[in-house]
Design a protein around this motif. Structure first.
Motif, PDB file in Angstrom:
ATOM      1  N   ARG A   1       4.512  36.870  -5.417  1.00  0.00           N
ATOM      2  CA  ARG A   1       3.982  35.557  -4.911  1.00  0.00           C
ATOM      3  C   ARG A   1       4.345  35.263  -3.273  1.00  0.00           C
ATOM      4  N   CYS A   2       5.215  35.919  -2.795  1.00  0.00           N
ATOM      5  CA  CYS A   2       5.509  35.959  -1.456  1.00  0.00           C
ATOM      6  C   CYS A   2       4.461  36.914  -0.601  1.00  0.00           C
ATOM      7  N   ILE A   3       4.115  37.788  -1.285  1.00  0.00           N
ATOM      8  CA  ILE A   3       2.986  38.675  -0.623  1.00  0.00           C
ATOM      9  C   ILE A   3       1.743  38.008  -0.651  1.00  0.00           C
ATOM     10  N   ASP A   4       1.299  37.513  -1.672  1.00  0.00           N
ATOM     11  CA  ASP A   4       0.000  36.629  -1.614  1.00  0.00           C
ATOM     12  C   ASP A   4      -0.013  35.458  -0.808  1.00  0.00           C
ATOM     13  N   PHE A   5       1.030  34.558  -0.620  1.00  0.00           N
ATOM     14  CA  PHE A   5       1.237  33.790   0.448  1.00  0.00           C
ATOM     15  C   PHE A   5       1.085  33.889   1.913  1.00  0.00           C
ATOM     16  N   ALA A   6       2.034  35.220   2.049  1.00  0.00           N
ATOM     17  CA  ALA A   6       1.993  35.460   3.299  1.00  0.00           C
ATOM     18  C   ALA A   6       0.570  36.225   4.015  1.00  0.00           C
ATOM     19  N   TYR A   7      -0.104  36.876   2.992  1.00  0.00           N
ATOM     20  CA  TYR A   7      -1.159  37.547   3.158  1.00  0.00           C
ATOM     21  C   TYR A   7      -2.287  36.306   3.706  1.00  0.00           C
ATOM     22  N   ALA A   8      -2.325  35.269   2.833  1.00  0.00           N
ATOM     23  CA  ALA A   8      -3.302  34.102   3.015  1.00  0.00           C
ATOM     24  C   ALA A   8      -2.945  33.459   4.421  1.00  0.00           C
ATOM     25  N   MET A   9      -1.668  33.281   4.691  1.00  0.00           N
ATOM     26  CA  MET A   9      -1.178  32.790   5.980  1.00  0.00           C
ATOM     27  C   MET A   9      -1.430  33.573   7.100  1.00  0.00           C
TER      28      MET A   9
ATOM     29  N   LEU B   1      -2.814  46.466   2.277  1.00  0.00           N
ATOM     30  CA  LEU B   1      -1.492  45.826   1.936  1.00  0.00           C
ATOM     31  C   LEU B   1      -0.831  46.443   0.814  1.00  0.00           C
ATOM     32  N   ASP B   2      -1.571  46.108  -0.239  1.00  0.00           N
ATOM     33  CA  ASP B   2      -1.029  46.383  -1.632  1.00  0.00           C
ATOM     34  C   ASP B   2      -0.497  48.129  -1.735  1.00  0.00           C
ATOM     35  N   ALA B   3      -1.255  48.884  -1.039  1.00  0.00           N
ATOM     36  CA  ALA B   3      -0.643  50.188  -1.162  1.00  0.00           C
ATOM     37  C   ALA B   3       0.805  50.440  -0.357  1.00  0.00           C
ATOM     38  N   MET B   4       0.792  49.708   0.782  1.00  0.00           N
ATOM     39  CA  MET B   4       1.907  49.953   1.914  1.00  0.00           C
ATOM     40  C   MET B   4       3.143  49.053   0.910  1.00  0.00           C
ATOM     41  N   LEU B   5       2.894  47.980   0.177  1.00  0.00           N
ATOM     42  CA  LEU B   5       3.977  47.342  -0.670  1.00  0.00           C
ATOM     43  C   LEU B   5       4.070  47.900  -2.019  1.00  0.00           C
TER      44      LEU B   5
ATOM     45  N   PHE C   1       6.294  36.275   5.243  1.00  0.00           N
ATOM     46  CA  PHE C   1       6.787  36.877   4.046  1.00  0.00           C
ATOM     47  C   PHE C   1       8.476  36.826   3.897  1.00  0.00           C
ATOM     48  N   ASN C   2       9.027  37.157   5.029  1.00  0.00           N
ATOM     49  CA  ASN C   2      10.721  37.090   4.705  1.00  0.00           C
ATOM     50  C   ASN C   2      11.221  35.602   4.633  1.00  0.00           C
ATOM     51  N   GLY C   3      10.341  34.689   5.178  1.00  0.00           N
ATOM     52  CA  GLY C   3      10.867  33.421   5.093  1.00  0.00           C
ATOM     53  C   GLY C   3      10.571  32.844   3.501  1.00  0.00           C
ATOM     54  N   LYS C   4       9.611  33.138   3.172  1.00  0.00           N
ATOM     55  CA  LYS C   4       9.343  32.750   1.695  1.00  0.00           C
ATOM     56  C   LYS C   4      10.248  33.396   0.872  1.00  0.00           C
ATOM     57  N   LEU C   5      10.380  34.702   0.828  1.00  0.00           N
ATOM     58  CA  LEU C   5      11.704  35.661   0.171  1.00  0.00           C
ATOM     59  C   LEU C   5      12.834  34.738   0.200  1.00  0.00           C
TER      60      LEU C   5
END
Length: 264
Positions: free
Chosen positions: A35-43, A186-190, A72-76
């Protein structure tokens, strides 16, 4: 306690002298990470919302790669606190994942029985709670949130350290300074990304007011350690000077029995 300050040949540098060792006691659950990935990508790359390109008082303009890593780190960190407190039988609303445009952001990370709680996240080697000076008034209130229900007041600012290595990962893939990345890239990286965290402590409003009164700052252009140059002037509290999180757990527990603050 203040940092060790050194001035040499017009270079000002600061060194931490009251640290707490990172102890990765907790693992963030995979659903929260996704969910953090989704948020950070959108932002950032997704351009659905907007984070400030530069920090308050700062000069550097951030790329989408840098914005992604910061968001991403902030939302984590927010999900880490949500998970940790739930394990202490303190149940908060979920972290705000709404994608805001310019000039809008969430008011308080968490509100629990009248307590306004903010979360600040740093990497696992970090030992400072940093607050951009231009964002705070002399009463310890967060200026951008003056018109919000909290009035910009936080009862506790909690420091979370995450062992995410997201910046290193982006830099190794030469994506950190990019403004365009596809979601598939991004998904491949993470793939198989994991994150452990600890909580060195928190600062209450009185502590925040004290460092502001004392003008306890790291100046813009000075160095933290040997290599990290400060983009903006920041107030700071060392991790070793933070109040242990167990004290906040006790206070929040008291609100349930009605012996402390009441609901707002």
């Amino acid at each position: 306690m203040t940092l060790t300050r050194k001035v040499q040949e017009n270079r000002i540098s600061y060194t931490v002298n009251n640290s707490r060792k990172f102890i990765p006691q907790y693992q963030l659950n995979i659903n929260a990470i996704n969910r953090c990935i989704d948020f950070a990508y959108a932002m950032s790359f997704g351009a659905q919302g907007e984070h400030r390109a530069n920090r308050s008082g700062g000069r550097k303009v951030r790329s989408n790669g840098e914005i992604f890593c910061d968001a991403f780190n902030g939302k984590l960190g927010e999900f880490a606190i949500h998970q940790y407190l739930a394990n202490q039988n303190i149940y908060l609303h979920e972290p705000d994942l709404e994608v805001y445009g310019r000039g809008r952001w969430d008011d308080t990370d968490f509100l629990y029985n009248g307590y306004h709680l903010s979360v600040k996240t740093t990497k696992h080697i970090g030992n400072l709670l940093l607050l951009e000076r231009d964002d705070w008034d002399q009463n310890g209130h967060y200026i951008p949130n003056y018109e919000s229900p909290s009035g910009g007041r936080y009862d506790a600012i909690i420091l979370v350290r995450v062992d995410s290595d997201i910046v290193k990962l982006f830099k190794n893939n030469k994506k950190y300074y990019n403004n365009v990345i596809t979601r598939n890239e991004l998904d491949a990286m993470l793939n198989n990304f994991s994150c452990s965290f600890d909580i060195p402590g928190y600062a209450d409003l009185a502590s925040l007011q004290q460092i502001i009164t004392n003008n306890q700052i790291i100046e813009q252009g000075s160095y933290l350690g040997q290599y990290t140059r400060m983009d903006a002037t920041n107030y700071y509290i060392q991790s070793g000077n933070l109040t242990p999180i167990s004290h906040l757990i006790h206070q929040l527990g008291e609100t349930v029995t009605g012996t402390s603050k009441t609901n707002k």
